[in-house]
Design a protein around this motif. Structure first.
Motif, mmCIF file in Angstrom:
data_model
loop_
_atom_site.group_PDB
_atom_site.id
_atom_site.type_symbol
_atom_site.label_atom_id
_atom_site.label_comp_id
_atom_site.label_asym_id
_atom_site.label_seq_id
_atom_site.Cartn_x
_atom_site.Cartn_y
_atom_site.Cartn_z
ATOM 1 N N ALA A 2 -0.104 1.095 -0.123
ATOM 2 C CA ALA A 2 0.070 -0.335 0.145
ATOM 3 C C ALA A 2 1.250 -0.894 -0.634
ATOM 4 N N ALA A 3 1.942 -1.848 -0.026
ATOM 5 C CA ALA A 3 3.076 -2.477 -0.711
ATOM 6 C C ALA A 3 2.610 -3.255 -1.933
ATOM 7 N N ASP A 4 1.481 -3.915 -1.806
ATOM 8 C CA ASP A 4 0.908 -4.669 -2.915
ATOM 9 C C ASP A 4 -0.551 -4.966 -2.587
ATOM 10 N N ALA A 5 -1.246 -5.634 -3.525
ATOM 11 C CA ALA A 5 -2.662 -5.913 -3.334
ATOM 12 C C ALA A 5 -2.910 -6.844 -2.149
ATOM 13 N N ASP A 6 -1.982 -7.755 -1.882
ATOM 14 C CA ASP A 6 -2.143 -8.656 -0.741
ATOM 15 C C ASP A 6 -2.120 -7.889 0.575
ATOM 16 N N ALA A 7 -1.369 -6.788 0.624
ATOM 17 C CA ALA A 7 -1.313 -5.986 1.843
ATOM 18 C C ALA A 7 -2.673 -5.354 2.145
ATOM 19 N N ASP A 8 -3.400 -4.976 1.099
ATOM 20 C CA ASP A 8 -4.737 -4.427 1.308
ATOM 21 C C ASP A 8 -5.665 -5.469 1.930
ATOM 22 N N ASP A 61 -8.903 -1.639 -5.893
ATOM 23 C CA ASP A 61 -7.650 -1.274 -6.543
ATOM 24 C C ASP A 61 -6.657 -0.958 -5.431
ATOM 25 N N LYS A 62 -5.394 -1.234 -5.650
ATOM 26 C CA LYS A 62 -4.401 -1.107 -4.584
ATOM 27 C C LYS A 62 -4.364 0.300 -4.002
#
Length: 287
Positions: A145-151, A140-141
């Motif tokens: 984090a800015a978004d899930a892709d950043a994780d 889960d984000k």
């Protein structure tokens, strides 16, 4: 269905009673033959010395492979690496490297002027020292984090810096982990990603913890625990929920599971036994 390997996370004790609880926890879970166990740092690095002592004692007394947690918080690079070298002197070669939570009262993480700026820098330094480094990740984000892709991108940076394995924050929906695993693979991450499981010992505390770290709680799970808590059946539901989650993950190819024990071993023990992990010796015997 194959039986997974397991690992367990413990807290360092802050009082005499907590010390007894930690040793009872290790004694209860050691017979399940974990691949390794870890001892956490307190928020802001407040249990640094307690963690070192617990890591050394558990490894020696229970003959377990132990990983010490290490963070970037409130210490210079040299001070942090001295802690790592202290682990090594105690026979520990495994470290879980994390940025760490800010000290109590501070709104966000601020790097020490002479410290590591982030977990990627810490991982790289520990890898250069020859440690087996594991890192955390967020299905889960992450709240920051800015978004899930950043994780995913940040996890790849840590793997590229030298981490050999990632352990997820706990989650409640298996699809959350499976989607994260697929996205990580698509990003070129080939290191093992081990799902972290939290058997829910106290629903009120667990739900607050989940909200703080960004773990999403399904509505049906929240409702089920509210009813089970009212009817004094929360432990039964906790074991069933965690065992079902773990069983689904194993069925999807996960051959390792990491359990957040909170130094309350009975639920974790019961979940592991439900998965087919038979204790190697009597549960009351110190390894």
């Amino acid at each position: 269905m194959p039986t997974p390997s397991v690992s367990f996370e413990f807290f360092p004790p802050k009082s005499l009673n907590a010390s007894f609880r930690l040793w009872d926890t290790v004694q209860t879970l050691a017979p399940l033959a974990p691949e390794w166990v870890s001892v956490t740092y307190g928020a802001g690095g407040t249990t640094r010395e307690l963690t070192r002592e617990a890591v050394a004692t558990i490894g020696q007394a229970f003959d377990l492979r132990v990983a010490g947690h290490l963070t970037c918080v409130d210490a210079s690079r040299e001070e942090t690496l001295e802690v790592a070298r202290g682990f090594r002197k105690a026979g520990v070669e495994d470290i879980v490297a994390l940025r760490g939570d800010p000290p109590k009262g501070e709104a966000g993480f601020t790097a020490h002027p002479e410290g590591f700026a982030n977990s990627v820098e810490l991982v790289a330094a520990l890898a250069d020292e020859g440690f087996m480094v594991r890192v955390g990740c967020y299905p889960d984000k992450h709240p920051e984090a800015a978004d899930a892709d950043a994780d995913i991108a940040w996890l790849k940076h840590k793997i590229d810096a030298g981490a050999k394995e990632a352990i997820t924050q706990f989650f409640f929906d298996p699809e959350t982990f499976l989607r994260f695993r697929d996205r990580a693979a698509a990003a070129g991450i080939d290191a093992p990603i081990v799902p972290g499981i939290l058997p829910i010992e106290n629903w009120s505390k667990a739900s607050k913890f989940a909200e703080a770290c960004g773990a999403l709680i399904p509505d049906d799970l929240r409702a089920a625990f509210e009813v089970a808590t009212r009817d004094d059946r929360a432990d039964l539901l906790a074991v069933a929920q965690a065992a079902e989650l773990a069983d689904t993950l194993v069925g999807e190819g996960c051959d390792q599971l990491h359990f957040y024990t909170l130094n309350r071993p009975e639920l974790t023990r019961d979940v592991c036994i439900a998965l087919g992990l038979a204790p190697k010796v009597a549960l009351s015997r110190v390894a």
